[in-house]
Scaffold this motif. Structure first.
Motif, PDB file in Angstrom:
ATOM      1  N   PHE A  67      36.526  -3.812   2.628  1.00  0.00           N
ATOM      2  CA  PHE A  67      36.966  -4.151   1.264  1.00  0.00           C
ATOM      3  C   PHE A  67      37.539  -5.185   0.865  1.00  0.00           C
ATOM      4  O   PHE A  67      38.890  -5.277   1.282  1.00  0.00           O
ATOM      5  CB  PHE A  67      37.750  -2.847   0.546  1.00  0.00           C
ATOM      6  CG  PHE A  67      37.318  -2.628  -0.958  1.00  0.00           C
ATOM      7  CD1 PHE A  67      36.599  -1.853  -1.719  1.00  0.00           C
ATOM      8  CD2 PHE A  67      38.370  -3.497  -1.574  1.00  0.00           C
ATOM      9  CE1 PHE A  67      36.332  -1.623  -2.856  1.00  0.00           C
ATOM     10  CE2 PHE A  67      38.407  -3.000  -3.001  1.00  0.00           C
ATOM     11  CZ  PHE A  67      37.502  -2.339  -3.812  1.00  0.00           C
ATOM     12  N   LEU A  71      38.582   1.891  -5.045  1.00  0.00           N
ATOM     13  CA  LEU A  71      39.365   1.829  -3.602  1.00  0.00           C
ATOM     14  C   LEU A  71      39.948   3.716  -3.550  1.00  0.00           C
ATOM     15  O   LEU A  71      39.799   4.239  -2.442  1.00  0.00           O
ATOM     16  CB  LEU A  71      40.392   0.825  -3.424  1.00  0.00           C
ATOM     17  CG  LEU A  71      40.836   0.976  -1.854  1.00  0.00           C
ATOM     18  CD1 LEU A  71      39.739   0.620  -0.821  1.00  0.00           C
ATOM     19  CD2 LEU A  71      42.115  -0.172  -1.615  1.00  0.00           C
ATOM     20  N   ASN A 123      39.969  -2.105  10.576  1.00  0.00           N
ATOM     21  CA  ASN A 123      40.557  -1.158   9.619  1.00  0.00           C
ATOM     22  C   ASN A 123      42.072  -0.826   9.788  1.00  0.00           C
ATOM     23  O   ASN A 123      42.545  -0.192   9.060  1.00  0.00           O
ATOM     24  CB  ASN A 123      39.905   0.222   9.870  1.00  0.00           C
ATOM     25  CG  ASN A 123      40.327   0.709  11.095  1.00  0.00           C
ATOM     26  OD1 ASN A 123      40.593   0.036  12.150  1.00  0.00           O
ATOM     27  ND2 ASN A 123      39.987   2.083  11.289  1.00  0.00           N
ATOM     28  N   ARG A 128      42.634   3.908   6.427  1.00  0.00           N
ATOM     29  CA  ARG A 128      42.093   3.351   7.771  1.00  0.00           C
ATOM     30  C   ARG A 128      41.636   4.440   8.488  1.00  0.00           C
ATOM     31  O   ARG A 128      40.720   4.338   9.229  1.00  0.00           O
ATOM     32  CB  ARG A 128      43.285   2.522   8.406  1.00  0.00           C
ATOM     33  CG  ARG A 128      44.328   3.436   8.974  1.00  0.00           C
ATOM     34  CD  ARG A 128      45.287   2.317   9.820  1.00  0.00           C
ATOM     35  NE  ARG A 128      46.268   3.152  10.490  1.00  0.00           N
ATOM     36  CZ  ARG A 128      46.119   3.603  11.511  1.00  0.00           C
ATOM     37  NH1 ARG A 128      44.914   3.637  12.453  1.00  0.00           N
ATOM     38  NH2 ARG A 128      47.062   4.309  12.372  1.00  0.00           N
ATOM     39  N   HIS A 180      43.577  -3.577   8.376  1.00  0.00           N
ATOM     40  CA  HIS A 180      43.691  -4.252   7.014  1.00  0.00           C
ATOM     41  C   HIS A 180      44.407  -5.558   7.566  1.00  0.00           C
ATOM     42  O   HIS A 180      44.623  -6.020   8.672  1.00  0.00           O
ATOM     43  CB  HIS A 180      44.561  -3.675   6.247  1.00  0.00           C
ATOM     44  CG  HIS A 180      44.552  -2.054   6.028  1.00  0.00           C
ATOM     45  ND1 HIS A 180      43.198  -1.646   5.825  1.00  0.00           N
ATOM     46  CD2 HIS A 180      45.182  -1.108   5.940  1.00  0.00           C
ATOM     47  CE1 HIS A 180      43.232  -0.412   5.692  1.00  0.00           C
ATOM     48  NE2 HIS A 180      44.506   0.116   5.788  1.00  0.00           N
ATOM     49  N   ILE A 225      46.514   2.386   1.081  1.00  0.00           N
ATOM     50  CA  ILE A 225      46.309   1.659   1.943  1.00  0.00           C
ATOM     51  C   ILE A 225      47.010   2.048   3.529  1.00  0.00           C
ATOM     52  O   ILE A 225      46.283   1.817   4.481  1.00  0.00           O
ATOM     53  CB  ILE A 225      47.108   0.380   1.815  1.00  0.00           C
ATOM     54  CG1 ILE A 225      46.639  -0.288   0.579  1.00  0.00           C
ATOM     55  CG2 ILE A 225      47.153  -0.763   2.955  1.00  0.00           C
ATOM     56  CD1 ILE A 225      45.240  -0.710   0.651  1.00  0.00           C
ATOM     57  N   ILE A 283      37.825   2.598   6.836  1.00  0.00           N
ATOM     58  CA  ILE A 283      37.863   1.531   5.669  1.00  0.00           C
ATOM     59  C   ILE A 283      38.690   0.480   6.101  1.00  0.00           C
ATOM     60  O   ILE A 283      39.975   0.808   6.079  1.00  0.00           O
ATOM     61  CB  ILE A 283      37.965   2.255   4.470  1.00  0.00           C
ATOM     62  CG1 ILE A 283      36.779   3.374   4.131  1.00  0.00           C
ATOM     63  CG2 ILE A 283      37.790   0.977   3.402  1.00  0.00           C
ATOM     64  CD1 ILE A 283      35.429   3.079   4.445  1.00  0.00           C
ATOM     65  N   PHE A 310      43.609  -8.052   1.509  1.00  0.00           N
ATOM     66  CA  PHE A 310      43.868  -8.594   0.121  1.00  0.00           C
ATOM     67  C   PHE A 310      44.104 -10.403   0.433  1.00  0.00           C
ATOM     68  O   PHE A 310      44.346 -10.913   1.555  1.00  0.00           O
ATOM     69  CB  PHE A 310      45.377  -8.359   0.090  1.00  0.00           C
ATOM     70  CG  PHE A 310      45.651  -6.794  -0.283  1.00  0.00           C
ATOM     71  CD1 PHE A 310      45.385  -6.526  -1.569  1.00  0.00           C
ATOM     72  CD2 PHE A 310      46.071  -6.040   0.669  1.00  0.00           C
ATOM     73  CE1 PHE A 310      45.527  -5.129  -1.816  1.00  0.00           C
ATOM     74  CE2 PHE A 310      46.086  -4.661   0.272  1.00  0.00           C
ATOM     75  CZ  PHE A 310      45.890  -4.206  -0.976  1.00  0.00           C
ATOM     76  N   PHE A 340      39.975  -7.743  -1.270  1.00  0.00           N
ATOM     77  CA  PHE A 340      40.727  -7.650  -2.490  1.00  0.00           C
ATOM     78  C   PHE A 340      41.191  -9.096  -3.015  1.00  0.00           C
ATOM     79  O   PHE A 340      42.286  -9.440  -2.811  1.00  0.00           O
ATOM     80  CB  PHE A 340      41.938  -6.639  -2.479  1.00  0.00           C
ATOM     81  CG  PHE A 340      41.937  -5.711  -3.779  1.00  0.00           C
ATOM     82  CD1 PHE A 340      42.239  -6.310  -5.095  1.00  0.00           C
ATOM     83  CD2 PHE A 340      42.063  -4.356  -3.391  1.00  0.00           C
ATOM     84  CE1 PHE A 340      42.574  -5.374  -5.986  1.00  0.00           C
ATOM     85  CE2 PHE A 340      42.183  -3.427  -4.724  1.00  0.00           C
ATOM     86  CZ  PHE A 340      42.431  -4.020  -5.893  1.00  0.00           C
ATOM     87  N   VAL A 350      40.796  -2.950   4.717  1.00  0.00           N
ATOM     88  CA  VAL A 350      40.974  -3.503   3.468  1.00  0.00           C
ATOM     89  C   VAL A 350      41.708  -4.740   3.667  1.00  0.00           C
ATOM     90  O   VAL A 350      42.723  -5.094   4.185  1.00  0.00           O
ATOM     91  CB  VAL A 350      41.900  -2.892   2.603  1.00  0.00           C
ATOM     92  CG1 VAL A 350      42.236  -3.290   1.078  1.00  0.00           C
ATOM     93  CG2 VAL A 350      41.351  -1.386   2.075  1.00  0.00           C
TER      94      VAL A 350
END
Length: 515
Positions: free
Chosen positions: A288, A268, A48, A316, A50, A312, A320, A324, A290, A322
Motif C-alpha cells: 500500500f 487501510l 512488509n 505487517r 514498511h 502500522i 501487508i 509512505f 501512501f 505500507v
C-alpha cells in the motif's frame, strides 16, 4: 577499480543480495561513478516492514513508486497507489526507449525491456474510475472528525452520536443518515431521549457539525459515503500471474487533501481489521503506497495519530506492506517513522533554516557510513538518484548506498484519454460500483419514528374533535326542534345570565321558562 571502490562494492553486495526474491532498485554510486556490480536490491520478504520514499519536488519520487509497483506486479504482488496527478495510468502501457533511458541502462548494465502492467482505475468522485465508497460507520468518529475538521468537543459529540446509533442498531450509511441523527438527537424528543444516558448535545455544536457535512456535499463528494462500500478483496487481484496495480485517481479532488488522505487511512484500517494473521511470508500479500503522506499527519489529533501508529505497527503481521511518500522524513511523526525500515531518500534542498533543520534530522536517521558524508550526499543527489538503506533478511539495516535508480519500464506519464476511457468502461469493477444502494438506515428509521409519532398525535386530536362534534350535534338536534326552540333560547339566556350576574331579559319576574 580502486581499493575503496572494491571495498564499497563488496559491502553493497553483502548488504543487498538476499537469498530469496527481491526488487532491483539500481546500482551504488561512489565518488560520482556508478558501480554496476554493486547492485541494490530490496528483499520481497522485508517489504512488509514498511518504508519511506522521500525527497524534494521534482527529484523523481513518483518514478520510484512506479519502479517499485512494476516489480511487485511482476512478482505477483498486488499494489495500491494514490495517483495524485493522473499520470501513473501509464503503468498500463509499455514505455518507449530514448537516449536518457539507454544511457542509464548502459550505466547499470541492465537492458531496458518495455512492459505494461495490469491496472484498475478508481475515483472518489466516480468520474475518473470505479466509484470508491465507504459507509459513514466504517469511517468511525475519529476519521470522520478529521475530514470535517472538528475540534475535540465536536469530535466527542460525534462519538456520542455513533454510540447511540450502535446501541440502537441504526446503520449510518451515508451523510443523509448522519445529518438526520445530528438533528434528531439535538432537539425535541431525541434530545430528551439521550439526555440521561448520553448527555446533552448543544444546538450550537450540532449546527457546526451539520454545516461541515453540508460543505462536503456542496463540493460534490457525498457519493464517497454510502453503499455498496468498497470490497477490499478487489485489491488482491492478479492477471496472468501479475499483481494488479490499483490506482486511486484524485486529480479532480486535489484541493481536498484531508479528505482523500483520510479515506486512504480508512481503507487501510479496513484491511487491517479484516485480513487474517499471516506471519512471515516470502512476499507480501499487498503493498500500500501512501503518497502525499504529510497531508495525513498535518494538524492531526493525538487520537488520530495513535490510530495510525497502531495500524502500522500491527498490519505487517497480516502480510501487508505500507510505504509512505512525502517530501522529508520530518513530515512523519517519530513514532511512525521508527517503524519504516526501508528508506529511499531522494535529494533534499536547503533554502531556509527549517530546511537545514530537516536535513540535520534526516541525517540522524541513517546508519553511519564509511563512504559518505550523508548531509553532502543528500543535497547533491540528481533526479532519479537516491540514498538508500533497507532491512536485510535478518532485519538489520543495510549499508547506506547512494544509488542510481533503474528506469521504469512502462510509460512515464498518463495513458491517452481514449485508452483511459476504454479501460474504464470495460472494467467489471466500474459496473460493480456504478449504482448506489439506498437501503433502510438511520434516516428512514428516524423519519418513520417521527412520522408515527405525528400520526399518533393527529389520531388523538381527531378522536377528541370527533367526540366534541358528536356532543355538539346532539345539542343542536335538541335546540333545532320546533317545540324546543324557544326553550333553548331561554336556556342559553339563563346560562349567560348566570355567567354575567344579570337576569335574562323579558323574564317578567317569572321563572326560567317564563311560566
Amino acid at each position: 577499480m580502486s581499493d575503496q571502490s572494491a571495498d564499497f562494492t563488496e559491502k553493497i553486495k553483502a548488504s543487498y543480495t538476499p537469498s530469496g526474491s527481491s526488487i532491483y532498485l539500481g546500482a551504488g554510486m561512489l565518488n560520482g561513478n556508478v558501480l554496476a556490480e554493486a547492485e541494490v536490491n530490496l528483499s520481497l520478504k522485508m517489504m512488509n516492514r514498511h518504508g519511506l520514499v522521500a525527497g524534494a519536488t521534482g527529484t523523481g519520487k513518483t518514478r520510484t513508486l512506479q519502479l517499485l509497483a512494476e516489480q511487485l506486479s511482476d512478482a505477483g504482488v498486488p499494489v495500491f497507489m494514490l495517483d495524485v496527478k493522473g499520470d501513473l495510468s501509464g503503468l498500463y502501457q509499455a514505455g518507449e526507449s530514448n537516449a536518457k533511458i539507454e544511457e542509464r541502462a548502459t550505466q547499470l548494465q541492465k537492458p531496458f525491456t518495455p512492459s505494461g502492467f495490469p491496472i484498475e482505475l478508481y475515483s472518489l468522485s466516480g468520474k475518473l474510475g470505479a466509484q470508491m465508497r465507504a459507509t459513514v460507520l466504517e469511517f468511525g468518529p475519529t476519521l470522520l472528525s478529521k475530514i470535517l475538521d472538528l475540534n475535540d468537543t465536536q469530535t466527542g459529540v460525534l462519538a456520542v452520536i455513533f454510540k447511540y446509533a450502535d446501541d440502537n442498531k441504526m446503520p449510518v450509511i451515508d451523510l443523509k443518515d448522519l445529518k438526520k441523527l445530528v438533528s434528531y438527537l439535538s432537539e425535541g424528543e431525541g434530545a430528551d431521549e439521550i439526555k440521561s444516558s448520553y448527555g446533552k448535545i448543544s444546538p450550537a455544536t450540532a449546527g457546526t457539525i451539520l454545516r461541515k457535512i453540508v460543505a462536503i456535499e456542496q463540493q460534490g463528494l457525498a457519493d464517497m459515503f454510502g453503499e455498496p462500500s468498497f470490497d477490499i478483496e478487489d485489491l488482491f487481484g492478479r492477471t496472468d500471474g501479475k499483481g494488479v496495480i490499483s490506482l486511486l485517481n484524485i486529480s479532480d479532488v486535489q484541493n481536498q487533501p484531508v479528505l482523500y488522505s483520510t479515506f486512504l487511512l480508512s481503507l487501510l484500517a479496513e484491511i487491517f481489521y479484516n485480513m487474517p494473521e499471516a506471519g512471515d511470508l516470502d512476499k507480501p500479500k499487498l503493498v500500500f503506497f501512501f503518497d502525499e503522506a504529510h497531508l495525513l499527519f498535518k494538524n492531526s489529533s493525538k487520537a488520530f495519530l495513535e490510530q495510525i501508529e497502531t495500524i502500522i505497527r500491527l498490519i505487517r503481521s497480516k502480510g501487508i506492506g505500507v510505504f509512505f511518500c512525502t517530501q522529508a522524513p520530518t513530515d512523519v511523526p517519530e513514532s511512525i517513522l521508527a517503524q519504516l525500515g526501508n528508506r529511499i531518500q531522494h535529494a533534499l534542498r536547503v533554502f531556509t533554516p527549517n530546511d537545514a533543520d530537516a536535513l540535520k534530522k534526516t541525517v540522524n536517521t541513517y546508519p553511519r557510513s564509511d563512504f559518505y558524508q550523508i548531509d553532502k550526499v543528500l543535497t547533491s543527489l540528481g533526479t532519479g538518484q537516491a540514498l538508500i538503506t533497507v532491512l536485510n533478511e535478518k532485519g538489520i539495516p543495510t549499508e547506506v548506498s547512494a544509488t542510481l535508480l533503474s528506469s521504469p519500464r512502462s510509460t512515464m506519464g498518463p495513458m491517452t484519454t481514449a485508452d483511459y476511457n476504454s479501460l474504464l468502461t470495460s472494467s467489471p469493477l466500474t459496473k460493480k460500483y456504478a449504482v448506489a444502494i439506498d437501503r433502510e438506515s438511520a434516516y428512514e428509521i428516524l423519519t418513520n419514528r417521527v412520522n408515527d409519532k405525528l400520526a399518533e398525535e393527529q389520531h388523538s386530536e381527531t378522536t377528541s374533535a370527533s367526540s366534541g362534534k358528536q356532543e355538539k350535534s346532539l345539542i343542536e338536534q335538541v335546540m333545532g326542534a320546533t317545540i324546543t326552540r324557544q326553550i333553548g333560547k331561554e336556556i342559553v339566556r339563563g346560562i349567560f345570565g348566570m355567567l354575567t350576574g344579570k337576569k335574562p331579559r323579558n323574564s317578567g319576574g317569572k321563572g326560567l321558562f317564563g311560566l
